[in-house]
Design a protein around this motif. Sequence first.
Motif, short mmCIF file in Angstrom:
data_model
loop_
_atom_site.label_atom_id
_atom_site.label_comp_id
_atom_site.label_asym_id
_atom_site.label_seq_id
_atom_site.Cartn_x
_atom_site.Cartn_y
_atom_site.Cartn_z
N GLY A 11 -13.79 -0.66 0.26
CA GLY A 11 -12.56 0.01 0.71
C GLY A 11 -12.75 0.67 2.07
N ALA A 12 -13.50 0.00 2.94
CA ALA A 12 -13.85 0.60 4.23
C ALA A 12 -12.82 0.31 5.32
CB ALA A 12 -15.23 0.09 4.67
N SER A 13 -11.77 -0.44 4.99
CA SER A 13 -10.82 -0.83 6.05
C SER A 13 -9.78 0.25 6.33
CB SER A 13 -10.12 -2.14 5.67
OG SER A 13 -9.40 -1.97 4.46
N SER A 14 -9.67 1.27 5.45
CA SER A 14 -8.71 2.36 5.71
C SER A 14 -9.07 3.57 4.85
CB SER A 14 -7.27 1.90 5.41
OG SER A 14 -7.11 1.63 4.04
N GLY A 15 -8.35 4.64 5.10
CA GLY A 15 -8.45 5.82 4.23
C GLY A 15 -9.83 6.45 4.17
N ILE A 16 -10.22 6.87 2.98
CA ILE A 16 -11.47 7.60 2.77
C ILE A 16 -12.68 6.77 3.21
CG2 ILE A 16 -12.93 8.68 1.01
CD1 ILE A 16 -10.33 9.02 -0.69
N GLY A 42 -9.66 1.14 -3.89
CA GLY A 42 -8.87 1.57 -5.04
C GLY A 42 -7.40 1.48 -4.75
N HIS A 43 -6.63 1.65 -5.79
CA HIS A 43 -5.18 1.50 -5.67
C HIS A 43 -4.51 2.46 -6.65
CE1 HIS A 43 -1.39 -0.56 -5.09
NE2 HIS A 43 -1.27 -0.68 -6.41
N SER A 44 -3.37 3.02 -6.18
CA SER A 44 -2.56 3.87 -7.07
C SER A 44 -1.22 3.22 -7.29
CB SER A 44 -2.25 5.20 -6.39
OG SER A 44 -3.24 6.10 -6.61
N1 LIG Z 1 -6.71 9.89 -0.23
C1 LIG Z 1 -6.72 10.80 -1.20
O1 LIG Z 1 -6.50 12.00 -1.01
C2 LIG Z 1 -7.05 10.38 -2.63
C3 LIG Z 1 -7.14 11.34 -3.62
C4 LIG Z 1 -7.49 10.96 -4.92
C5 LIG Z 1 -7.73 9.63 -5.20
N2 LIG Z 1 -7.60 8.72 -4.23
C6 LIG Z 1 -7.88 7.32 -4.58
O2 LIG Z 1 -9.01 6.88 -3.85
C7 LIG Z 1 -8.84 5.51 -3.49
C8 LIG Z 1 -8.93 5.36 -1.97
O3 LIG Z 1 -7.93 6.19 -1.38
P1 LIG Z 1 -7.51 6.01 0.14
O4 LIG Z 1 -6.62 7.14 0.47
O5 LIG Z 1 -8.73 5.77 0.97
O6 LIG Z 1 -6.63 4.67 0.03
P2 LIG Z 1 -6.33 3.53 1.08
O7 LIG Z 1 -6.23 4.05 2.48
O8 LIG Z 1 -5.18 2.75 0.53
O9 LIG Z 1 -7.65 2.63 1.04
C9 LIG Z 1 -7.91 1.80 -0.04
C10 LIG Z 1 -9.04 0.88 0.37
O10 LIG Z 1 -9.31 0.03 -0.74
C11 LIG Z 1 -9.30 -1.30 -0.29
N3 LIG Z 1 -8.84 -2.18 -1.35
C12 LIG Z 1 -7.70 -2.06 -2.07
N4 LIG Z 1 -7.58 -3.10 -2.91
C13 LIG Z 1 -8.68 -3.88 -2.72
C14 LIG Z 1 -9.13 -5.10 -3.27
N5 LIG Z 1 -8.41 -5.73 -4.21
N6 LIG Z 1 -10.29 -5.61 -2.86
C15 LIG Z 1 -11.02 -4.99 -1.90
N7 LIG Z 1 -10.67 -3.83 -1.34
C16 LIG Z 1 -9.49 -3.29 -1.73
C17 LIG Z 1 -8.35 -1.31 0.90
O11 LIG Z 1 -8.63 -2.35 1.79
P3 LIG Z 1 -7.82 -3.73 1.91
O12 LIG Z 1 -6.37 -3.42 1.74
O13 LIG Z 1 -8.19 -4.20 3.29
O14 LIG Z 1 -8.37 -4.60 0.85
C18 LIG Z 1 -8.69 0.01 1.56
O15 LIG Z 1 -9.81 -0.14 2.39
C19 LIG Z 1 -7.49 5.08 -4.06
O16 LIG Z 1 -7.71 4.52 -5.34
C20 LIG Z 1 -6.74 6.39 -4.19
O17 LIG Z 1 -5.76 6.30 -5.19
C21 LIG Z 1 -7.29 9.04 -2.95
#
Ligand SMILES: NC(=O)c1ccc[n+]([C@@H]2O[C@H](COP(=O)([O-])OP(=O)(O)OC[C@H]3O[C@@H](n4cnc5c(N)ncnc54)[C@H](OP(=O)(O)O)[C@@H]3O)[C@@H](O)[C@H]2O)c1
Length: 156
Positions: A32-37, A111-113
């Motif tokens: 999940g290194a392409s965006s977000g955390i 991850g995904h929500s």
């Molecule tokens: N941000 C927060 O404050 C927060 C708080 C609590 C929990 N979370 C949880 O933590 C996780 C990450 O959050 P985030 O904010 O960083 O989300 P995000 O920006 O949507 O990043 C999600 C990452 O997961 C990758 N990903 C998703 N589906 C994938 C798949 N099938 N195969 C491989 N990679 C996949 C995406 O890359 P690609 O789309 O390029 O595959 C992206 O790099 C999520 O599950 C979110 O619900 C986040």
Amino acid sequence: MRLIERLLYPRLELNDQKLYDEVTGKTIVITGASSGIGEQLVKVLAKSDCHLILAARRLERLASLQQSLHKERAHIDVYGVDLREEVSREQFVDFARNVSPQIDVLVHCAGHSIRRPVRESTSRMHDFTRTMAINYFAPVHLTLSFLPELEESGGT
Ligand SMILES: NC(=O)c1ccc[n+]([C@@H]2O[C@H](COP(=O)([O-])OP(=O)(O)OC[C@H]3O[C@@H](n4cnc5c(N)ncnc54)[C@H](OP(=O)(O)O)[C@@H]3O)[C@@H](O)[C@H]2O)c1
């Protein structure tokens, strides 16, 4: 802030140098290194002399992150993969082993929500199946796969 509050809730200070020292010489897999955390974590860790192996579906975003960090100290490898697919997960594990026999740290940020009211989800069981695949089965599968390397290196 009152003294009692400062004693009860001390401010959490991150010590960057301590983190860089800790990860120097380590190989770290980040999903999940392409965006977000995940992306933010890569930007922090790239300042240290470590090896980062990054995974996500959007390879072009990983490649552009790799390019933007090429002057930093870390060596970065990227791999485009849909981690919901078991066979693709196995191919990613092979890739990681190929670029580094040593794996010290595994970070699951992919991850995904589901942001949809449950009443609008009555015919969308597939959303839950896909979410379990990325949020649960992928971390379990990768952890089990890399366990020998993690044990060997005393990693986490
Ligand atoms: N941000 C927060 O404050 C927060 C708080 C609590 C929990 N979370 C949880 O933590 C996780 C990450 O959050 P985030 O904010 O960083 O989300 P995000 O920006 O949507 O990043 C999600 C990452 O997961 C990758 N990903 C998703 N589906 C994938 C798949 N099938 N195969 C491989 N990679 C996949 C995406 O890359 P690609 O789309 O390029 O595959 C992206 O790099 C999520 O599950 C979110 O619900 C986040």
